[in-house]
Write a protein that holds these residues in place. Structure first.
Motif, PDB file in Angstrom:
ATOM      1  N   PHE A  58       2.420  -1.942  -4.678  1.00 39.84           N
ATOM      2  CA  PHE A  58       1.719  -3.391  -4.444  1.00 39.84           C
ATOM      3  C   PHE A  58       0.754  -3.173  -3.418  1.00 39.84           C
ATOM      4  CE2 PHE A  58       1.741  -7.734  -3.030  1.00 39.84           C
ATOM      5  CZ  PHE A  58       1.884  -8.296  -3.967  1.00 39.84           C
ATOM      6  N   ILE A  59      -0.417  -3.678  -3.727  1.00 42.84           N
ATOM      7  CA  ILE A  59      -1.355  -3.650  -2.281  1.00 42.84           C
ATOM      8  C   ILE A  59      -1.385  -5.056  -1.920  1.00 42.84           C
ATOM      9  CG2 ILE A  59      -3.652  -3.469  -1.399  1.00 42.84           C
ATOM     10  CD1 ILE A  59      -2.461  -0.840  -2.440  1.00 42.84           C
ATOM     11  N   THR A  60      -1.230  -5.223  -0.568  1.00 39.80           N
ATOM     12  CA  THR A  60      -1.499  -6.637   0.296  1.00 39.80           C
ATOM     13  C   THR A  60      -2.015  -6.242   1.330  1.00 39.80           C
ATOM     14  OG1 THR A  60      -0.237  -8.522   0.857  1.00 39.80           O
ATOM     15  CG2 THR A  60       0.759  -6.456   0.990  1.00 39.80           C
ATOM     16  N   HIS A  61      -2.575  -7.354   1.821  1.00 39.91           N
ATOM     17  CA  HIS A  61      -2.838  -7.689   3.574  1.00 39.91           C
ATOM     18  C   HIS A  61      -1.801  -8.308   4.206  1.00 39.91           C
ATOM     19  CE1 HIS A  61      -7.300  -6.457   2.283  1.00 39.91           C
ATOM     20  NE2 HIS A  61      -7.060  -5.829   3.629  1.00 39.91           N
ATOM     21  N   SER A  62      -0.995  -9.090   3.404  1.00 41.76           N
ATOM     22  CA  SER A  62      -0.100  -9.834   4.166  1.00 41.76           C
ATOM     23  C   SER A  62       1.172  -9.034   4.711  1.00 41.76           C
ATOM     24  CB  SER A  62       0.356 -10.909   3.350  1.00 41.76           C
ATOM     25  OG  SER A  62       1.335 -11.774   3.574  1.00 41.76           O
ATOM     26  N   ILE A  63       1.594  -9.463   5.765  1.00 40.08           N
ATOM     27  CA  ILE A  63       2.549  -8.486   6.418  1.00 40.08           C
ATOM     28  C   ILE A  63       4.036  -9.347   5.687  1.00 40.08           C
ATOM     29  CG2 ILE A  63       3.999  -8.112   8.473  1.00 40.08           C
ATOM     30  CD1 ILE A  63       1.443  -7.846   9.763  1.00 40.08           C
ATOM     31  N   ASP A  64       3.905 -10.481   5.826  1.00 36.67           N
ATOM     32  CA  ASP A  64       5.018 -11.498   5.260  1.00 36.67           C
ATOM     33  C   ASP A  64       5.218 -11.167   3.925  1.00 36.67           C
ATOM     34  OD1 ASP A  64       6.567 -13.941   5.633  1.00 36.67           O
ATOM     35  OD2 ASP A  64       5.588 -14.354   3.857  1.00 36.67           O
ATOM     36  N   GLU A  65       4.300 -10.804   3.126  1.00 34.17           N
ATOM     37  CA  GLU A  65       4.465 -10.644   1.688  1.00 34.17           C
ATOM     38  C   GLU A  65       4.989  -9.276   1.489  1.00 34.17           C
ATOM     39  OE1 GLU A  65       1.714 -12.295  -1.629  1.00 34.17           O
ATOM     40  OE2 GLU A  65       0.458 -10.208  -0.979  1.00 34.17           O
ATOM     41  N   ALA A  66       4.544  -8.219   2.240  1.00 34.55           N
ATOM     42  CA  ALA A  66       5.048  -6.963   2.082  1.00 34.55           C
ATOM     43  C   ALA A  66       6.548  -6.792   2.540  1.00 34.55           C
ATOM     44  CB  ALA A  66       4.153  -5.991   2.963  1.00 34.55           C
ATOM     45  N   VAL A  67       6.927  -7.150   3.391  1.00 33.24           N
ATOM     46  CA  VAL A  67       8.225  -7.575   3.812  1.00 33.24           C
ATOM     47  C   VAL A  67       9.147  -8.082   3.007  1.00 33.24           C
ATOM     48  CG1 VAL A  67      10.149  -8.110   5.603  1.00 33.24           C
ATOM     49  CG2 VAL A  67       7.925  -7.185   6.236  1.00 33.24           C
ATOM     50  N   PHE A  68       8.697  -9.291   2.327  1.00 36.83           N
ATOM     51  CA  PHE A  68       9.424 -10.085   1.449  1.00 36.83           C
ATOM     52  C   PHE A  68       9.927  -9.220   0.023  1.00 36.83           C
ATOM     53  CE2 PHE A  68       9.855 -13.198  -1.957  1.00 36.83           C
ATOM     54  CZ  PHE A  68      11.229 -13.791  -1.529  1.00 36.83           C
ATOM     55  N   LEU A  69       8.902  -8.674  -0.334  1.00 35.25           N
ATOM     56  CA  LEU A  69       8.806  -8.056  -1.760  1.00 35.25           C
ATOM     57  C   LEU A  69       9.406  -6.380  -1.547  1.00 35.25           C
ATOM     58  CD1 LEU A  69       5.504  -8.907  -2.819  1.00 35.25           C
ATOM     59  CD2 LEU A  69       7.584  -9.900  -3.829  1.00 35.25           C
ATOM     60  N   SER A  70       9.354  -5.696  -0.610  1.00 37.08           N
ATOM     61  CA  SER A  70       9.335  -4.450  -0.554  1.00 37.08           C
ATOM     62  C   SER A  70      10.700  -3.815  -0.381  1.00 37.08           C
ATOM     63  CB  SER A  70       8.543  -3.755   0.220  1.00 37.08           C
ATOM     64  OG  SER A  70       7.078  -4.337   0.267  1.00 37.08           O
ATOM     65  N   SER A  71      11.121  -2.537  -1.088  1.00 42.68           N
ATOM     66  CA  SER A  71      12.103  -1.914  -0.560  1.00 42.68           C
ATOM     67  C   SER A  71      11.753  -0.758   0.293  1.00 42.68           C
ATOM     68  CB  SER A  71      12.602  -1.118  -1.808  1.00 42.68           C
ATOM     69  OG  SER A  71      11.889  -0.561  -2.771  1.00 42.68           O
ATOM     70  N   ARG A  72      10.545  -0.412   0.157  1.00 46.34           N
ATOM     71  CA  ARG A  72       9.822   0.525   1.286  1.00 46.34           C
ATOM     72  C   ARG A  72       8.375   0.036   1.328  1.00 46.34           C
ATOM     73  NH1 ARG A  72       9.465   6.449   0.469  1.00 46.34           N
ATOM     74  NH2 ARG A  72       9.624   5.896  -1.694  1.00 46.34           N
ATOM     75  N   ILE A  73       7.605   0.269   2.518  1.00 41.70           N
ATOM     76  CA  ILE A  73       6.283  -0.178   3.051  1.00 41.70           C
ATOM     77  C   ILE A  73       5.682   1.049   3.473  1.00 41.70           C
ATOM     78  CG2 ILE A  73       4.908  -1.539   4.422  1.00 41.70           C
ATOM     79  CD1 ILE A  73       6.839  -3.662   4.321  1.00 41.70           C
ATOM     80  N   PHE A  74       4.352   1.662   2.849  1.00 41.17           N
ATOM     81  CA  PHE A  74       3.644   2.612   3.132  1.00 41.17           C
ATOM     82  C   PHE A  74       2.720   2.249   4.266  1.00 41.17           C
ATOM     83  CE2 PHE A  74       4.221   5.469  -0.789  1.00 41.17           C
ATOM     84  CZ  PHE A  74       5.463   5.602  -0.340  1.00 41.17           C
ATOM     85  N   LEU A  75       2.644   2.531   5.474  1.00 43.08           N
ATOM     86  CA  LEU A  75       1.611   2.092   6.395  1.00 43.08           C
ATOM     87  C   LEU A  75       0.313   2.979   6.142  1.00 43.08           C
ATOM     88  CD1 LEU A  75       3.796   1.169   9.261  1.00 43.08           C
ATOM     89  CD2 LEU A  75       3.317  -0.274   7.483  1.00 43.08           C
ATOM     90  N   MET A  76      -0.722   2.471   6.343  1.00 44.86           N
ATOM     91  CA  MET A  76      -1.968   3.163   6.252  1.00 44.86           C
ATOM     92  C   MET A  76      -2.807   3.296   7.436  1.00 44.86           C
ATOM     93  SD  MET A  76      -3.409   3.343   2.383  1.00 44.86           S
ATOM     94  CE  MET A  76      -4.580   4.603   2.565  1.00 44.86           C
ATOM     95  N   SER A  77      -3.710   4.514   7.628  1.00 42.52           N
ATOM     96  CA  SER A  77      -4.356   4.273   8.994  1.00 42.52           C
ATOM     97  C   SER A  77      -5.793   3.782   8.653  1.00 42.52           C
ATOM     98  CB  SER A  77      -4.480   5.784   9.473  1.00 42.52           C
ATOM     99  OG  SER A  77      -5.040   6.493   8.553  1.00 42.52           O
ATOM    100  N   VAL A  78      -6.769   3.910   9.504  1.00 37.04           N
ATOM    101  CA  VAL A  78      -7.936   3.346   9.588  1.00 37.04           C
ATOM    102  C   VAL A  78      -8.853   4.593   8.856  1.00 37.04           C
ATOM    103  CG1 VAL A  78      -8.430   2.009  11.451  1.00 37.04           C
ATOM    104  CG2 VAL A  78      -8.721   4.586  11.629  1.00 37.04           C
TER     105      VAL A  78
END
Length: 270
Positions: free
Chosen positions: A199-219
């Motif tokens: 799942f791609i998102t710009h929303s931190i809230d959405e990512a935390v709510f939905l995810s079992s893991r979050i991949f954080l990307m660099s510039v």
């Protein structure tokens, strides 16, 4: 949701992906650099990072819509060479065919795969009901709200029963209230259907709510620089957002994202 048991072979694995647009030209852009990761069956993985970091490029590469300049992708141990029925994409702009009804839009992928009409009917009605659109089968997209259109897109993605559902900012075009309801609905479907989601998102809230893991990307050039495991049990409801640990996870993600956005500004790319 039961704890994810990591099997020997990930359902989706990608290693050292590089994507370079216009390679060798003056306007060359290195979008992804040595991106690697493993996703296991039943996981909900969100990918978040600053604008222009290559999130959508990564998703389209995993789907096979975009060919990597170098690197490998495997689904259940088999190499990916292009789009296939083991992956399905839900786009941020709904991507519905306006001349087709809800039923026809959901059935599209199944018909493309040559399924029998009886099988198509059963699956289409199952997923239309699952997203709460029963009774709207013969409506056209212009007769639907934004949230309903996105439900059609989600039903279409699930209907082909992919091993991995890829979702590219699917809620960005709908209002905030509908967005929160859709988050709950997607989690219910994912748990009921035992699906794997990226799942791609710009929303931190959405990512935390939905995810079992979050991949954080660099510039850009985009890299996965950190993974955050969200140890909040499923099922989750909107009340989950009031938990102290939920807020702590949001702060961790924001601290990362804030640093990357500042780097982006320093590079003059924001």
């Amino acid at each position: 949701m039961e704890t994810v048991v990591k099997t020997k072979t990930p359902i989706l694995q990608f290693d050292s992906l590089n994507v370079i647009y216009n390679e060798g030209e003056p306007n060359q852009v290195h979008a992804l650099k040595n991106v690697s990761g493993e996703i296991h069956e039943g996981e909900f993985i969100s990918i978040i990072g600053p604008s222009g970091c290559g999130k959508s490029t990564l998703l389209h590469t995993l789907d096979g819509l975009l060919k990597a300049t170098s690197g490998t992708i495997f689904v259940n141990g088999s190499p990916v060479h292009g789009p296939d029925g083991d992956r399905a994409m839900v786009f941020q702009d709904f991507a519905l065919m306006p001349w087709q009804t809800v039923y026809q839009n959901v059935a599209f992928g199944l018909r493309l795969a040559g399924k029998k009409e009886s099988e198509i009917r059963d699956k289409v009605m199952h997923y239309i009901k699952m997203v709460g659109l029963d009774g709207f089968e013969q409506k056209y997209p212009h007769q639907l709200s934004g949230g309903m259109k996105q439900r059609v897109g989600i039903a279409r993605g699930f209907a082909v029963e992919p091993k991995v559902l890829l979702m590219d900012e699917p809620f960005s075009a709908i209002d905030e209230q509908t967005r929160e309801i859709m988050q709950e609905e997607v989690l219910k479907i994912m748990l009921n259907e035992k699906k794997t989601v990226v799942f791609i998102t710009h929303s931190i809230d959405e990512a935390v709510f939905l995810s079992s893991r979050i991949f954080l990307m660099s510039v850009r050039p985009g890299q996965i620089v950190e993974e955050v495991k969200i140890d909040i049990p499923y099922p989750r409801t909107l009340e989950t957002k009031s938990l102290p640990e939920y807020q702590e996870y949001k702060q961790v993600i924001w601290d990362h994202l804030k640093g990357e956005v500042r780097r982006q500004y320093r590079k003059g790319e924001a």
